[in-house]
Design a protein around this motif. Structure first.
Motif, PDB file in Angstrom:
ATOM      1  N   GLN A  36       0.824  -1.212   0.000  1.00 12.55           N
ATOM      2  CA  GLN A  36       0.000   0.000   0.000  1.00 12.55           C
ATOM      3  C   GLN A  36       0.857   1.262   0.000  1.00 12.55           C
ATOM      4  OE1 GLN A  36      -2.457  -0.470   3.466  1.00 12.55           O
ATOM      5  NE2 GLN A  36      -3.875  -1.915   2.489  1.00 12.55           N
ATOM      6  N   GLN A  37       2.011   1.200   0.665  1.00 10.47           N
ATOM      7  CA  GLN A  37       2.882   2.372   0.726  1.00 10.47           C
ATOM      8  C   GLN A  37       3.308   2.852  -0.657  1.00 10.47           C
ATOM      9  OE1 GLN A  37       6.197   1.270   3.169  1.00 10.47           O
ATOM     10  NE2 GLN A  37       4.995   1.137   5.056  1.00 10.47           N
ATOM     11  N   ARG A  38       3.354   1.938  -1.620  1.00  9.98           N
ATOM     12  CA  ARG A  38       3.826   2.269  -2.968  1.00  9.98           C
ATOM     13  C   ARG A  38       2.700   2.622  -3.936  1.00  9.98           C
ATOM     14  NH1 ARG A  38       9.057   0.697  -3.932  1.00  9.98           N
ATOM     15  NH2 ARG A  38      10.094  -0.429  -2.266  1.00  9.98           N
ATOM     16  N   GLN A  39       1.471   2.512  -3.485  1.00  6.65           N
ATOM     17  CA  GLN A  39       0.353   2.755  -4.381  1.00  6.65           C
ATOM     18  C   GLN A  39       0.003   4.241  -4.417  1.00  6.65           C
ATOM     19  OE1 GLN A  39      -2.777   0.192  -3.021  1.00  6.65           O
ATOM     20  NE2 GLN A  39      -1.823  -1.671  -3.808  1.00  6.65           N
ATOM     21  N   ALA A  40      -0.214   4.755  -5.613  1.00  3.16           N
ATOM     22  CA  ALA A  40      -0.562   6.169  -5.785  1.00  3.16           C
ATOM     23  C   ALA A  40      -1.889   6.465  -5.095  1.00  3.16           C
ATOM     24  CB  ALA A  40      -0.655   6.498  -7.272  1.00  3.16           C
ATOM     25  N   GLY A  41      -1.969   7.631  -4.493  1.00  2.00           N
ATOM     26  CA  GLY A  41      -3.204   8.065  -3.865  1.00  2.00           C
ATOM     27  C   GLY A  41      -3.338   7.707  -2.403  1.00  2.00           C
ATOM     28  N   TRP A  42      -2.461   6.844  -1.894  1.00  4.42           N
ATOM     29  CA  TRP A  42      -2.545   6.452  -0.493  1.00  4.42           C
ATOM     30  C   TRP A  42      -1.837   7.480   0.395  1.00  4.42           C
ATOM     31  CZ3 TRP A  42      -4.463   1.982   2.106  1.00  4.42           C
ATOM     32  CH2 TRP A  42      -5.199   1.125   1.283  1.00  4.42           C
ATOM     33  N   LEU A  43      -2.315   7.583   1.620  1.00  7.03           N
ATOM     34  CA  LEU A  43      -1.689   8.416   2.642  1.00  7.03           C
ATOM     35  C   LEU A  43      -0.922   7.480   3.570  1.00  7.03           C
ATOM     36  CD1 LEU A  43      -1.445  11.333   3.622  1.00  7.03           C
ATOM     37  CD2 LEU A  43      -3.540  10.990   4.951  1.00  7.03           C
ATOM     38  N   PRO A  44       0.387   7.344   3.354  1.00  9.19           N
ATOM     39  CA  PRO A  44       1.143   6.278   4.041  1.00  9.19           C
ATOM     40  C   PRO A  44       1.748   6.713   5.375  1.00  9.19           C
ATOM     41  CG  PRO A  44       2.505   7.240   2.331  1.00  9.19           C
ATOM     42  CD  PRO A  44       1.211   8.020   2.341  1.00  9.19           C
ATOM     43  N   PHE A  45       0.919   6.760   6.419  1.00 10.81           N
ATOM     44  CA  PHE A  45       1.468   6.986   7.754  1.00 10.81           C
ATOM     45  C   PHE A  45       2.320   5.790   8.202  1.00 10.81           C
ATOM     46  CE2 PHE A  45      -2.456   9.681   8.128  1.00 10.81           C
ATOM     47  CZ  PHE A  45      -1.791  10.898   8.236  1.00 10.81           C
ATOM     48  N   SER A  46       2.249   4.710   7.466  1.00 14.78           N
ATOM     49  CA  SER A  46       3.056   3.519   7.758  1.00 14.78           C
ATOM     50  C   SER A  46       4.459   3.612   7.176  1.00 14.78           C
ATOM     51  CB  SER A  46       2.361   2.287   7.180  1.00 14.78           C
ATOM     52  OG  SER A  46       2.184   2.431   5.771  1.00 14.78           O
ATOM     53  N   LEU A  47       4.741   4.677   6.448  1.00 14.59           N
ATOM     54  CA  LEU A  47       6.002   4.805   5.726  1.00 14.59           C
ATOM     55  C   LEU A  47       7.190   4.712   6.666  1.00 14.59           C
ATOM     56  CD1 LEU A  47       6.645   5.348   2.697  1.00 14.59           C
ATOM     57  CD2 LEU A  47       7.000   7.747   3.342  1.00 14.59           C
ATOM     58  N   GLY A  48       8.233   3.989   6.240  1.00 13.67           N
ATOM     59  CA  GLY A  48       9.405   3.791   7.087  1.00 13.67           C
ATOM     60  C   GLY A  48      10.563   4.706   6.774  1.00 13.67           C
ATOM     61  N   VAL A  49      10.363   5.695   5.890  1.00 17.84           N
ATOM     62  CA  VAL A  49      11.406   6.652   5.535  1.00 17.84           C
ATOM     63  C   VAL A  49      10.769   8.029   5.381  1.00 17.84           C
ATOM     64  CG1 VAL A  49      12.914   4.985   4.378  1.00 17.84           C
ATOM     65  CG2 VAL A  49      11.113   6.121   3.081  1.00 17.84           C
ATOM     66  N   PRO A  50      11.564   9.107   5.431  1.00 21.85           N
ATOM     67  CA  PRO A  50      10.995  10.432   5.178  1.00 21.85           C
ATOM     68  C   PRO A  50      10.441  10.531   3.752  1.00 21.85           C
ATOM     69  CG  PRO A  50      13.162  10.624   6.195  1.00 21.85           C
ATOM     70  CD  PRO A  50      12.987   9.187   5.810  1.00 21.85           C
ATOM     71  N   ALA A  51       9.475  11.400   3.548  1.00 23.10           N
ATOM     72  CA  ALA A  51       8.903  11.602   2.226  1.00 23.10           C
ATOM     73  C   ALA A  51       9.987  12.048   1.241  1.00 23.10           C
ATOM     74  CB  ALA A  51       7.794  12.642   2.290  1.00 23.10           C
ATOM     75  N   PRO A  52       9.905  11.616  -0.016  1.00 22.10           N
ATOM     76  CA  PRO A  52      10.939  11.979  -1.005  1.00 22.10           C
ATOM     77  C   PRO A  52      11.189  13.476  -1.126  1.00 22.10           C
ATOM     78  CG  PRO A  52       9.513  10.264  -1.870  1.00 22.10           C
ATOM     79  CD  PRO A  52       8.905  10.691  -0.569  1.00 22.10           C
ATOM     80  N   ARG A  53      10.149  14.298  -0.937  1.00 24.94           N
ATOM     81  CA  ARG A  53      10.357  15.745  -1.094  1.00 24.94           C
ATOM     82  C   ARG A  53      11.196  16.335   0.028  1.00 24.94           C
ATOM     83  NH1 ARG A  53       4.374  18.222   0.400  1.00 24.94           N
ATOM     84  NH2 ARG A  53       3.555  16.301   1.291  1.00 24.94           N
ATOM     85  N   LEU A  54      11.476  15.565   1.075  1.00 24.15           N
ATOM     86  CA  LEU A  54      12.355  16.029   2.138  1.00 24.15           C
ATOM     87  C   LEU A  54      13.818  15.663   1.879  1.00 24.15           C
ATOM     88  CD1 LEU A  54      10.258  15.191   5.343  1.00 24.15           C
ATOM     89  CD2 LEU A  54      10.333  17.321   4.032  1.00 24.15           C
TER      90      LEU A  54
END
Length: 479
Positions: free
Chosen positions: A108-126
């Motif tokens: 789910q973390q890789r699917q477009a449109g999802w809000l990934p609070f489960s993400l294990g790394v900072p967002a790419p724009r950071l």
């Protein structure tokens, strides 16, 4: 050699000891910066840095135009998750249902449109993607045959020198010869485990603990001993000492700085005691220092390696959480196990890719990394405060939230009547993903907890997502 302790840390320790012993109680005003400077015979800047450190640890609070005031440990503990109490068993297991759930969440973390609070790394724009691209191009020009040749088994020399240089920030006295590069931090921990213990041995970890560590240990045929862990100060060293004395632990794998998921940072005095225990019982510590650079206070917390004169600490890290997750650039300073780790890498892991390592070395060489870290840390610190504020506004009364002073994960504990796996399934309808607490243990616990990443910059959509999680929790309670 005894590690150098900066003067401001010595002052901070004096004050923290008074706070922890109750000599200063909640609401007591601390001496002014100028007064304490005169009393201790140190500079005003030294006292200011000491107060910054105590504020980052939550022991004092700054009040504008008034000064610094004491906060007690009990005051902080009323707001953070409770101390964990795992069962005293060394060989629990995970169900296939949980593995299926984890696989689904990772997808789910890789699917477009999802809000990934489960993400294990900072967002790419950071992350400094454009600057890293230039560093890669420069690395290709500098390396022989454009980086297509094999690297040294120990890893790229320029990178190892830069990591040794950056270790000076925490008082490290390393050289390039003390370091071996790896495929990320997981690669470093894997090499260390193979070098120090055998299948069937028992490894002590925090509880809750990052699910990747749990599954790594199980895949290697190792027993897992989950230790009681305080959300502010880390593992219970008295309990660990009992297991060490009984010969029931062959290695420790701990995250002393901003552990995942609790975010706790072990105080320096605890780190020193931990290293002394390991020396006494001749037990290696595989130290995962993946989040040490993501501190909110002015200075980087010291790893246990800083207090390790005899080489029992294998210090592991990577740039996956700070710079470039996909580059998989990590390292280890294996201490007394250096030759064993190098041999295992030579015959089982092989050569590390030189191009990405040289690019990271170039990025570190001209202090672009430190400039990037300052910006990233400030963003994460702001995110953390805004996420906590929003959670308190929308989640059920009595919700407890961890208070990390670094990293990018929050551990949220709601009433035991709630089920965060059911919450996870309900949130899929909203295209929101979280990590339910049950994934962070091999034992049947943390079913009412969740890990949320604040690596996503706070905006209207993030606020909506947190509000929706709270809404789903209220719906669950109403059933």
């Amino acid at each position: 050699m005894v590690a150098f302790v900066p003067k401001y840390e010595q002052v901070a320790r004096q004050l923290s000891d008074q706070l922890r012993l109750g000599l200063l109680t909640e609401g007591d005003k601390l001496p002014s910066v100028r007064t304490l400077s005169q009393e201790l015979g140190v500079s005003i800047n030294t006292v200011q840095q000491a107060y910054y450190r105590l504020e980052a640890e939550g022991l004092v609070e700054a009040r504008p135009q008034s000064g610094y005031y004491a906060r007690t440990l009990s005051q902080r503990q009323q707001r953070v998750p409770q101390r964990s109490a795992p069962q005293a068993t060394a060989l629990p297991d995970a169900s296939s249902d949980l593995e299926t759930l984890l696989a689904r969440l990772m997808q789910q973390q890789r699917q477009a449109g999802w809000l990934p609070f489960s993400l294990g790394v900072p967002a790419p724009r950071l992350l400094p993607v454009a600057k890293l691209t230039k560093a890669l191009q420069q690395a290709q020009r500098e390396l022989s045959n454009a980086g297509t040749d094999y690297e040294l088994i120990a890893g790229n020399l320029a990178l190892r020198r830069q990591i040794a240089r950056y270790a000076l920030f925490w008082g490290g006295q390393l050289t390039e010869d003390d370091l071996i590069t790896t495929e990320g931090c997981t690669g470093a921990m894997t090499l260390c485990l193979r070098a120090t213990i055998r299948p069937g041995d028992t490894v002590a970890v925090e509880s809750p603990v990052y699910f990747g560590i749990l599954h790594l240990l199980r895949s290697m045929g190792l027993n897992v001993l989950e230790l009681p862990t305080d959300p502010l100060t880390g593992v219970d060293l008295d309990v660990l000492e009992g297991y060490l004395r009984a010969g029931q632990v062959q290695a420790c794998l701990l995250v002393p700085n901003f552990s995942n998921p609790l975010g706790c940072c072990m105080p320096d005095t605890h780190k020193q005691r931990l290293v002394r225990l390991l020396e006494t019982y001749r037990t290696p510590l595989i130290e995962d220092d993946l989040y040490g650079d993501l501190h909110f206070s002015p200075d980087r917390p010291r790893p246990c390696k800083a207090y390790d004169p005899h080489g029992w600490v294998l210090w592991c890290g990577s740039f996956s959480k700070t710079l470039a997750p996909g580059y998989r650039v990590g390292w280890v300073a294996p201490g007394r196990y250096a030759e064993a780790v190098l041999q295992i890498k030579r015959y089982q892991a092989g050569f590390s890719p030189g191009l990405t390592q040289q690019a990271v070395a170039q990025f570190l060489a001209n202090d672009r990394y430190e400039l990037h870290l300052r910006r990233l840390r400030q963003t994460l610190k702001t995110n953390c405060a805004r996420y906590q504020q929003t959670i308190r506004r929308y989640f059920p009364p009595g919700t407890r939230i961890s208070g990390p002073a670094g990293g990018f994960t929050l551990w949220v504990e709601v009433d035991p009547a709630y089920d965060t796996i059911a919450l996870t399934n309900a949130l899929a309808t909203d295209q929101i993903s979280i990590m339910p607490g049950r994934l962070f243990s091999f034992q049947p616990q943390y079913g009412h907890c969740m890990r949320l990443s604040y690596g996503l910059p706070f905006d209207d959509r993030v606020e909506w997502g947190l509000r929706q999680i709270g809404h789903r929790l209220h719906q669950q309670c109403a059933r």
